[in-house]
Each structure stands twice: as C-alpha cells, then as structure tokens.
Design a protein around this motif. Structure first.
Motif, PDB file in Angstrom:
ATOM      1  N   TYR A 223       1.200  11.739 -15.267  1.00 11.32           N
ATOM      2  CA  TYR A 223       1.453  12.150 -13.886  1.00 11.32           C
ATOM      3  C   TYR A 223       0.336  13.073 -13.395  1.00 11.32           C
TER       4      TYR A 223
ATOM      5  N   LEU B 292       6.720  11.100  -2.235  1.00 16.02           N
ATOM      6  CA  LEU B 292       7.519  11.009  -3.463  1.00 16.02           C
ATOM      7  C   LEU B 292       7.963  12.385  -3.970  1.00 16.02           C
TER       8      LEU B 292
ATOM      9  N   LYS C 286      -2.471  11.031 -12.611  1.00 13.86           N
ATOM     10  CA  LYS C 286      -2.276  10.213 -11.399  1.00 13.86           C
ATOM     11  C   LYS C 286      -2.300  11.049 -10.126  1.00 13.86           C
TER      12      LYS C 286
ATOM     13  N   GLN D  35      -7.567  -1.224  -9.004  1.00  8.12           N
ATOM     14  CA  GLN D  35      -6.868  -1.880 -10.114  1.00  8.12           C
ATOM     15  C   GLN D  35      -5.568  -2.481  -9.613  1.00  8.12           C
TER      16      GLN D  35
ATOM     17  N   PHE E 218      -4.395  10.444  -6.220  1.00  6.42           N
ATOM     18  CA  PHE E 218      -3.935  10.546  -4.825  1.00  6.42           C
ATOM     19  C   PHE E 218      -4.512  11.775  -4.116  1.00  6.42           C
TER      20      PHE E 218
ATOM     21  N   THR F 165       2.297   2.137  -3.435  1.00  4.14           N
ATOM     22  CA  THR F 165       1.451   2.436  -4.607  1.00  4.14           C
ATOM     23  C   THR F 165       1.886   3.727  -5.300  1.00  4.14           C
ATOM     24  N   GLY F 166       2.199   4.758  -4.483  1.00  2.00           N
ATOM     25  CA  GLY F 166       2.641   6.015  -5.069  1.00  2.00           C
ATOM     26  C   GLY F 166       3.922   5.830  -5.859  1.00  2.00           C
ATOM     27  N   ALA F 167       4.866   5.081  -5.237  1.00  2.00           N
ATOM     28  CA  ALA F 167       6.145   4.855  -5.903  1.00  2.00           C
ATOM     29  C   ALA F 167       5.947   4.126  -7.224  1.00  2.00           C
ATOM     30  N   ILE F 168       5.006   3.129  -7.214  1.00  2.00           N
ATOM     31  CA  ILE F 168       4.764   2.377  -8.452  1.00  2.00           C
ATOM     32  C   ILE F 168       4.097   3.289  -9.494  1.00  2.00           C
ATOM     33  N   GLU F 169       3.123   4.040  -9.031  1.00  2.00           N
ATOM     34  CA  GLU F 169       2.384   4.888  -9.974  1.00  2.00           C
ATOM     35  C   GLU F 169       3.294   5.945 -10.603  1.00  2.00           C
ATOM     36  N   PHE F 170       4.198   6.467  -9.775  1.00  2.00           N
ATOM     37  CA  PHE F 170       5.071   7.527 -10.286  1.00  2.00           C
ATOM     38  C   PHE F 170       6.472   7.016 -10.605  1.00  2.00           C
ATOM     39  N   ASP F 171       6.569   5.677 -10.770  1.00  2.00           N
ATOM     40  CA  ASP F 171       7.814   5.053 -11.239  1.00  2.00           C
ATOM     41  C   ASP F 171       9.010   5.480 -10.393  1.00  2.00           C
TER      42      ASP F 171
ATOM     43  N   SER G 181       0.835  -1.206   0.000  1.00  2.78           N
ATOM     44  CA  SER G 181       0.000   0.000   0.000  1.00  2.78           C
ATOM     45  C   SER G 181       0.871   1.259   0.000  1.00  2.78           C
ATOM     46  N   GLN G 182       1.915   1.226   0.823  1.00  6.58           N
ATOM     47  CA  GLN G 182       2.819   2.371   0.881  1.00  6.58           C
ATOM     48  C   GLN G 182       3.509   2.610  -0.461  1.00  6.58           C
TER      49      GLN G 182
ATOM     50  N   LYS H 263       1.241   9.195   0.443  1.00  8.69           N
ATOM     51  CA  LYS H 263       2.009   8.361  -0.496  1.00  8.69           C
ATOM     52  C   LYS H 263       2.567   9.225  -1.633  1.00  8.69           C
ATOM     53  N   LEU H 264       1.775  10.229  -2.006  1.00  5.76           N
ATOM     54  CA  LEU H 264       2.220  11.133  -3.071  1.00  5.76           C
ATOM     55  C   LEU H 264       3.222  12.144  -2.524  1.00  5.76           C
TER      56      LEU H 264
ATOM     57  N   PHE I 173      -4.501  -0.413  -6.506  1.00 10.14           N
ATOM     58  CA  PHE I 173      -4.680   1.026  -6.300  1.00 10.14           C
ATOM     59  C   PHE I 173      -5.897   1.458  -7.107  1.00 10.14           C
ATOM     60  N   GLU I 174      -6.804   2.108  -6.435  1.00 12.71           N
ATOM     61  CA  GLU I 174      -8.044   2.544  -7.074  1.00 12.71           C
ATOM     62  C   GLU I 174      -8.772   1.357  -7.703  1.00 12.71           C
TER      63      GLU I 174
END
Lengths: 499, 191
Positions: B40, B179, B43, A145, B47, A61-67, A58-59, B175-176, A142-143
């Motif tokens: 981005y 980053l 996305k 998906q 978040f 997810t952001g890292a995965i989404e924003f590579d 869960s933590q 989470k956002l 996430f969301e």
C-alpha cells in the motif's frame, strides 16, 4: 419495361420517367441515409460504451490497486443512469471477478419492444454484425501496466426502437418528397410534351386534310422552339410551292386549252381548205378536161392524117393521167379530212388478216402469199381503213418482189402492241427511205420502169396507222434483199374490249 | 539430572508441537498485514505527484525510519518495482537518524511504530519537504503526517490528510482520496 413504355404517349413517358427517376433516387438516398444512420448510431453506441468503460475503468484503478471492490461497485453503479446497460463487471488481472453491476430491472426504460421481425431483418441485412446486445471490453491500465479489465454489456433494443422511429420518419419524408416530385413533374412535363403534342396534332392535320395553312404558335427559344419554327417554315414553303404549282397548272391548262382551240380551228380551216381546194381543182380540171376532150374528139373527126394521131394519142394519155390524178387527189383529201373523225370499234385482227390473205391469193394467183398470225388479236380499228392499208402494203410488196418469191404477212403481239409486217424479197428500199411515207413521193422503180404512182399510197398507209394510234416504218431485210413494212397498232385495252 | 533435563526438554517439545501451528498462523497473518502495508505504501506513491525537482534522480527512495516492521517477503514485494518510470529502492534509517542529507533520496517515508513518540520531531525535521509520509502509528495523519494505515476488521484501510499533502507540495490523485478516510487538520476524520 422500356419496350412496354415505347407505345405510351410522350406525356405519360415523361411522367413515368420522372417518377421512376425520382423514386429510384429517393429510395437510393433513403437507403444510403438509413445505412449511414444505422452505422452512425451503432458507432455512437460503441463509442459511448467504450468511453464509459474507459472512464469507469480509470476511476476504478485506485479501487483495484487498493483492493476496494465496494468503491469499484459504486463506480459501476453509476451506469444505472444508462437504462440500456444490462451488465457490467470488472475483472482483476488474474481473472478473478472484482466488482459486478446488474440493474434491478432488466428492462430498457419501459419502452415497447421493437417487433421481432424487424430485428431479425436488420440482423440478417447486417450479416450478423448486429445482435440483441453489444459488448465492450476494455483493459484497465495503471502506470502503463494492465491491472484488470472492464466489460459492459448493453441491450440494443433502444437502438432498434430508435431505428424504427428513424425509418418511419425517413419513409414519411421520402413519400412526401416523392409525391411532391410527382406533382411537380406532372406540371413540368408540359415544358417538353406540350410543343411535341402540338407538333404531332399539326402533323396529323396536315397529313389528313392537307392543311398546309396550319401554324403552331411558338413562344420558346429552345430546341423545341426551333423545331416548331422550322416546321412552320416548312409548311409555309410547301404552301407557297403548292400555290405556285396550282398557278402554273392553271396557266398551263389555259394555254393548252387555248392552243387546242387554235389547233382545232387551224386544222378545220386546213381541212376545209383542202376540201374546197380539191373540189375547186376537180371542178376546174374537169371543166378543162371536158373542153380538151371535146376539142380532141372534134379534131379526131375532122383530121384523118396519120401524124395527127400521134399527138392525139399523147393528148389522150395525158388526159387519162389527169383523170387519175384528180381521183387520187380527191380520194386523199377525202381520207385526210375524215380519217381522224371516224369511229373505231373492236376488231379481230387475226380473222381479218386471214380473210384478206385468202382474198389476195384469189385475186393474185401469180404471187405466193404466206400469212402467219398470232391467235385472237383484237384491236380498236376501222375495218375499211385497215383494208385500204393492207391492200396498199400487199400490192406494194407484190409490185416490188422478184418473180416466184413469197410475200409474208406476219402478225404478232409485242408489249401491248400488234406488229403487222409485210415482208417481200426483191428491190431494196431507196437510200432516203425516211421520206418514203411523204405525200407525192414515189421513190422505187417497179421492174426497172418508172412507176406511174403519185406517191399517195404509203402516205395514206401512214395516215391510217396514225389514226389508229399507231405508226409505220420501212426497213431493208437483213437476211436477203427485200423490204419489211411494219405497222404498229395498240392492242385493245380490257376496258374497251366490250365496247 | 539428565533425565530431568530430558523430561523438561520433551515436555517443551510437546508443548512446541502443540503450540507451533497457532504461532505459525499468527505469524502468517502478521506477515500478510505487513506485506499489504508495504505494498500500500508503495502504491500510494503511484497515485502521488512529486515536484519535478524531486524527480531528478534515477530511482525512487522508499525510506523506513525506525525498527523495520516489514518481513523479507514484504520488502521483496516492493523492492525494484517501478514507480513514475523509475525503480524503487528501499533505504533503512535507524531510529532518530534521519539526516538532512538523506532527505533528497527519500520519496516515501514509512515511519515505524518505534518512532511513535518522536512523530512530531520527525515531522518538524522534514520541514514540509516533498516526501510522502506513511505510518501505521495511530493518529499519524492528525499529527502532521500524511497517510495513516488503519486495520479495520482485518482490512487495511487508510486515512489521508490532504492539508499536509498539499503543504509538502505533493499532489494526490482523487482516485486515492476517494478510497481513503479524509482527515483535515483540526477536524474529525470523515469517510
């Protein structure tokens, strides 16, 4: 095992029973607790890893989404606090690896590795469900998906170490409880075994020494207490009955002794009276007879009338009969007085009968006598008295038989007795034959004439038979007219044969 | 004359043939960057939490103010995508033509480079409405914007001003924020 336990004492049985029951219960409980502990611990590891995977996924997810694999790696590096985790990684949805965590040292906190044998045993018992490592994979959503997957691999060595410690503690506790149980059971068994042992001892004493006075002290109100009370009551009853029996026995013995003395005294008095009476009677009658005889001789000498002869002959005949009567009474009273006092000795009855039969044949050639004797019959008897008995019965048979008909003397053994039968063919017994052996009874006519018998012969036969411990009876023949007189005398016992 | 024209044309063709791969490569890099920026921006919306009053429409609006910086492939990558259970629709607004009527339909506002000199005006016009503002204009988040896309060593990163996010009544996921480079008003950005 149950069969081998049967011969143990009740004390040992109770201890063994309690020990086995406690042991099995404790072992079963230990196994159940251990299995539960293994399952709970395994589940807790799974839950923990699953939670970690969920949280890190869960933590991340952001890292995965924003590579941002660096951030994801940082998240994975948080697993370093868990020394048992040996590998973790995040994969992207397309299968590409995104971030990996591998600890620097692949050791589990420097702990000593558990024995391989223990691990193998547990793995075999779990039927392969336990391995060296445990792996958890979780899809990262996430969301709504799926955006990737996180996998965490943990070593199970700390788990095995924990189990070893746990089993050791459980074993010690079980052993302690078992020893405690044994110690307690060693004391508690007395509640049951003690009264039973006491009962057993008392029973042995009673059966061995007839010690019916024994009582078992009882301070209980349970079934065993009731049993002891019943046992004591039973002994009390037996003791009371024994005392009563002893009293009755003593009383009876005294009565028998007293009665015996009385009877002996009465009998002696009777015999004495008979002897006296016979003697007096004989003396008086003889005196009278002498007077009568001398008077008759004087009358005979002085009177020559024929008519007087008739009366004289009649008086002589009466005198003769009186003489016979006197002899018979004297003889009978003599026999009756002495027959029970005479000693008996072993006698070969077969030889005796044969000898007597030969004698009778020589004396009475006009009669036909047949003797049939079983061989080697020995009795305890008085030869003279038996001769008297046989003389009377044979003469009686001759007297009442038809001419030319045989008289049979038959001797046989039957159930420890000798049966001596005199059988003739002639006049049947009278209707009231039960009285035939009574004194002064003569019931049968001889050759259709009134017998001059005084009725002493058969009375003496009965007296002699009874003095030999036997009896006599008379019956009619069933096959033809005639009578059977049977004398029963006991056979000699082996212990008396050598006397 | 024709020969001269033909010769010049040939030279130009040769020149084109030589230079064309370079310009194609540059075009690809640019295309990829604008796609990443578009994705981005989309996305960020995932978040972010809007007030419920802002979510009463059936769709979510991705508004581009000024000259469209995204190629078709970038727009295709986000058009119709789900966000907060709704479908994302792209809306274009000409430079300086952001009317107050259109504001309720916008959930994410991408401010193009063409509006570089009107940033403050735009921010003021928004008047802290619950619209997530994103831009690749340098210093955007320090001048009233919320998210600034930054190219650092060919990697697109972003700077977030949580103060402005909060003022607009939005909630942004940690989470956002974890980053991003965080930039508070009146302070230097911190990584």
């Amino acid at each position: 095992m149950i069969i081998s336990m049967r011969n143990l004492s009740i004390k040992a049985k109770l201890i063994v029973m309690m020990t086995i029951t406690t042991g099995i219960s404790m072992l079963f409980m230990a196994i159940i607790i251990s299995i539960n502990a293994v399952l709970v611990k395994h589940d807790s590891i799974l839950t923990e890893l699953s939670t970690l995977a969920e949280v890190i996924g869960s933590q991340s997810t952001g890292a995965i989404e924003f590579d941002d694999p660096n951030t994801a790696r940082e998240h994975l590096n948080a697993l370093s606090v868990k020394k048992n985790i040996i590998y973790a990684a995040i994969w992207l949805e397309n299968g590409q690896i995104f971030a990996v965590y591998v600890p620097h040292a692949n050791s589990y906190n420097g702990l000593q590795a558990p024995p391989n044998m223990f691990i193998k045993l547990l793995q075999q018992l779990s039927m392969g469900k336990l391995a060296d490592t445990i792996k958890i994979s979780k899809t990262i959503y996430f969301e709504g998906q799926s955006i990737g997957e996180i996998q965490i691999v943990s070593s199970l060595m700390p788990f095995y170490l924990h189990l070893i410690n746990y089993f050791s503690r459980v074993s010690i506790i079980v052993l302690t409880c078992f020893i405690l149980g044994l110690a307690v059971s060693a004391r508690l068994h007395r509640l049951i075994s003690s009264p039973i042992i006491k009962l057993n001892r008392a029973t042995k004493k009673v059966s061995k020494d007839n010690a019916y006075w024994v009582r078992i002290p009882n301070h209980r109100n349970d079934e065993l207490g009731n049993l002891i009370d019943s046992f004591n009551h039973m002994l009390e009853q037996i003791e009371m009955r024994n005392q009563q029996l002893a009293d009755y026995s003593n009383q009876l013995e005294a009565q028998v002794e007293e009665r015996t003395v009385e009877l002996i005294q009465v009998n002696e008095r009777r015999i004495q009276w008979l002897e006296n009476m016979a003697g007096v009677l004989k003396h008086e009658l003889k005196n009278s007879t002498v007077g009568i005889k001398s008077s008759l001789e004087l009358i005979e000498r002085r009177a020559q009338e024929c008519s007087i002869d008739v009366y004289l002959n009649r008086a002589k005949k009466s005198l003769h009969y009186m003489a016979i009567l006197l002899d018979s009474i004297s003889n009978a009273s003599s026999i009756e007085a002495t027959v029970y006092k005479e000693s008996l000795s072993p006698l070969n009855l077969t030889s005796f009968i044969k000898s007597q039969a030969d004698e009778y044949r020589s004396y009475y050639p006009q009669y036909k006598l047949i003797d049939q004797c079983a061989p080697n019959i020995t009795i305890l008897g008085n030869e003279n008295r038996l001769k008297q008995l046989l003389d009377k019965l044979v003469s009686n048979a001759f007297e009442h038989c038809y001419s030319n008909s045989p008289v049979l003397i038959n001797v046989l053994k039957k159930d420890g007795w000798v049966e001596l039968s005199i059988i003739n063919e002639g006049i049947s017994l009278p209707a009231d034959k039960e009285c035939i052996f009574d004194l002064f009874i003569s019931l049968r006519d001889s050759e259709h004439k009134k017998s001059d018998s005084l009725g002493l012969g058969l009375y003496l036969v009965q007296l002699i038979a009874e003095s030999h411990g036997g009896s006599v009876k008379a019956i009619d023949r069933k096959d033809k007219e005639g009578a059977i007189f049977t004398v029963k005398i006991p056979l000699i016992k082996k212990s008396n044969a050598t006397v | 004359m024709n020969k001269i024209v033909r010769g010049v044309t040939n030279k130009l063709l040769i020149c084109h043939l030589i230079l064309c791969p370079l310009s194609a490569q540059a075009l690809d890099t640019e295309t990829k960057e604008d796609t990443i920026k578009a994705i981005y921006s989309y996305k960020f919306g995932k978040f972010t939490e809007w007030p419920t009053s802002k979510l009463n429409l059936n769709s979510m609006g991705f508004c581009i103010l000024g000259t469209n910086p995204f190629g078709q492939s970038a727009l295709d990558a986000i058009e119709g995508k789900p966000i907060k259970g709704k479908t994302l629709h792209i809306k274009f607004f000409a430079s300086g033509l952001l009317s107050s009527d259109a504001l309720p339909e916008c959930h994410i506002l991408f401010v193009s480079q063409s509006e570089k000199h009107r940033v403050q005006t735009i921010i003021d016009a928004l008047h802290y409405q619950s619209i997530l503002t994103v831009s690749d204009i340098e210093g955007f988040s320090g001048n009233g914007g919320m998210v600034t896309l930054i190219n650092i060593e060919n990697q697109i990163r972003f700077e977030i001003n949580p103060d402005n996010v909060k003022k607009a009544g939005l909630l942004m996921s940690s989470k956002l924020l974890g980053l991003a480079v965080i930039r508070h008003n009146g302070l230097e950005p911190s990584p």
